[in-house]
Design a protein around this motif. Structure first.
Motif, short mmCIF file in Angstrom:
data_model
loop_
_atom_site.label_atom_id
_atom_site.label_comp_id
_atom_site.label_asym_id
_atom_site.label_seq_id
_atom_site.Cartn_x
_atom_site.Cartn_y
_atom_site.Cartn_z
N MET A 1 0.85 -1.19 0.00
CA MET A 1 0.00 0.00 0.00
C MET A 1 0.89 1.25 0.00
N ARG A 2 0.61 2.14 -0.88
CA ARG A 2 1.36 3.39 -0.98
C ARG A 2 0.56 4.51 -0.30
N HIS A 3 1.27 5.48 0.22
CA HIS A 3 0.64 6.59 0.93
C HIS A 3 1.05 7.90 0.28
N ASN A 4 0.11 8.83 0.19
CA ASN A 4 0.44 10.17 -0.27
C ASN A 4 0.94 10.95 0.94
N PHE A 5 2.26 11.12 1.02
CA PHE A 5 2.86 11.71 2.23
C PHE A 5 2.31 13.09 2.53
N LYS A 6 1.93 13.86 1.51
CA LYS A 6 1.44 15.22 1.75
C LYS A 6 0.11 15.24 2.51
N ASN A 7 -0.60 14.12 2.49
CA ASN A 7 -1.88 14.02 3.20
C ASN A 7 -1.73 13.44 4.61
N GLU A 53 10.06 9.65 1.91
CA GLU A 53 10.79 8.58 1.22
C GLU A 53 10.13 7.22 1.43
N GLY A 54 9.73 6.95 2.66
CA GLY A 54 9.12 5.65 2.96
C GLY A 54 7.71 5.48 2.45
N LYS A 60 5.87 -2.64 5.34
CA LYS A 60 6.99 -3.13 6.14
C LYS A 60 8.18 -2.17 6.02
N HIS A 61 8.51 -1.76 4.80
CA HIS A 61 9.61 -0.83 4.60
C HIS A 61 9.25 0.58 5.08
N PHE A 62 7.97 0.94 4.92
CA PHE A 62 7.52 2.25 5.38
C PHE A 62 7.74 2.37 6.88
N GLN A 63 7.46 1.29 7.62
CA GLN A 63 7.67 1.30 9.06
C GLN A 63 9.13 1.61 9.40
N HIS A 64 10.05 1.06 8.62
CA HIS A 64 11.47 1.31 8.84
C HIS A 64 11.78 2.81 8.72
N TYR A 65 11.26 3.44 7.69
CA TYR A 65 11.49 4.88 7.49
C TYR A 65 10.81 5.71 8.58
N LEU A 66 9.64 5.26 9.01
CA LEU A 66 8.95 5.95 10.10
C LEU A 66 9.77 5.86 11.39
N ASN A 67 10.39 4.72 11.61
CA ASN A 67 11.24 4.57 12.80
C ASN A 67 12.47 5.46 12.73
N PHE A 111 0.82 5.44 14.31
CA PHE A 111 0.75 5.11 12.89
C PHE A 111 1.55 3.83 12.59
N ILE A 112 2.70 3.70 13.22
CA ILE A 112 3.51 2.48 13.05
C ILE A 112 2.72 1.27 13.56
N SER A 113 2.06 1.41 14.68
CA SER A 113 1.24 0.31 15.24
C SER A 113 0.11 -0.05 14.30
N LYS A 114 -0.50 0.96 13.69
CA LYS A 114 -1.59 0.72 12.75
C LYS A 114 -1.09 -0.06 11.53
N LEU A 115 0.07 0.33 11.02
CA LEU A 115 0.65 -0.39 9.89
C LEU A 115 0.99 -1.83 10.28
N ASP A 116 1.46 -2.01 11.51
CA ASP A 116 1.80 -3.33 12.01
C ASP A 116 0.57 -4.23 12.06
N LYS A 117 -0.55 -3.67 12.51
CA LYS A 117 -1.80 -4.44 12.55
C LYS A 117 -2.25 -4.82 11.14
N ASN A 118 -2.07 -3.90 10.18
CA ASN A 118 -2.44 -4.18 8.80
C ASN A 118 -1.58 -5.29 8.21
#
Length: 121
Positions: A1-7, A53-54, A60-67, A111-118
């Motif tokens: 899943m991709r996210h529009n970072f500006k939103n 960037e993430g 999974k990779h997005f979580q890394h960038y969020l961390n 947000f990281i937790s939410k991604l983890d649940k997904n």
């Protein structure tokens, strides 16, 4: 899943914090230009940059960038307190920006937790 970072609210808040930090460090003594000022600016820029960037990666990779972004926020928080200890800014201004950083940390952790649940579903 991709996210529009500006939103993303975390990206918007991180951009706001970066703006605050740049304004703040411009008032620091010239002797801090290549040390604390520069480090605070780089940390603040790292926060929204890593989110952006993430955001184009899988969760999974997005979580890394969020961390990484989260780590930069803790580093920035520490540097903010160092600046206050050196009387480069008032306690009130320190608390104002620190509260934004703490809000960012809570939102990003959530947000990281939410991604983890997904990822688990």
């Amino acid at each position: 899943m991709r996210h529009n970072f500006k939103n993303l609210k975390i990206w918007i808040l991180a951009m706001n914090i970066t703006n605050d930090i740049y304004k703040l460090t411009s008032t620091f003594p010239k002797s801090e230009t290549y040390s604390l000022s520069s480090q605070m600016n780089r940390c603040s820029v790292s926060m929204p940059s890593n989110i952006a960037e993430g955001s184009n990666r899988g969760n999974k990779h997005f979580q890394h960038y969020l961390n990484i972004s989260l780590g930069s926020s803790f580093e920035l928080q520490t540097q903010l307190l160092i600046a206050c200890q050196n009387d480069y800014l008032s306690i009130e201004k320190t608390e104002e920006i620190e509260n934004k950083i703490i809000e960012f940390q809570k939102m990003t952790t959530g947000f990281i937790s939410k991604l983890d649940k997904n990822l688990s579903s």
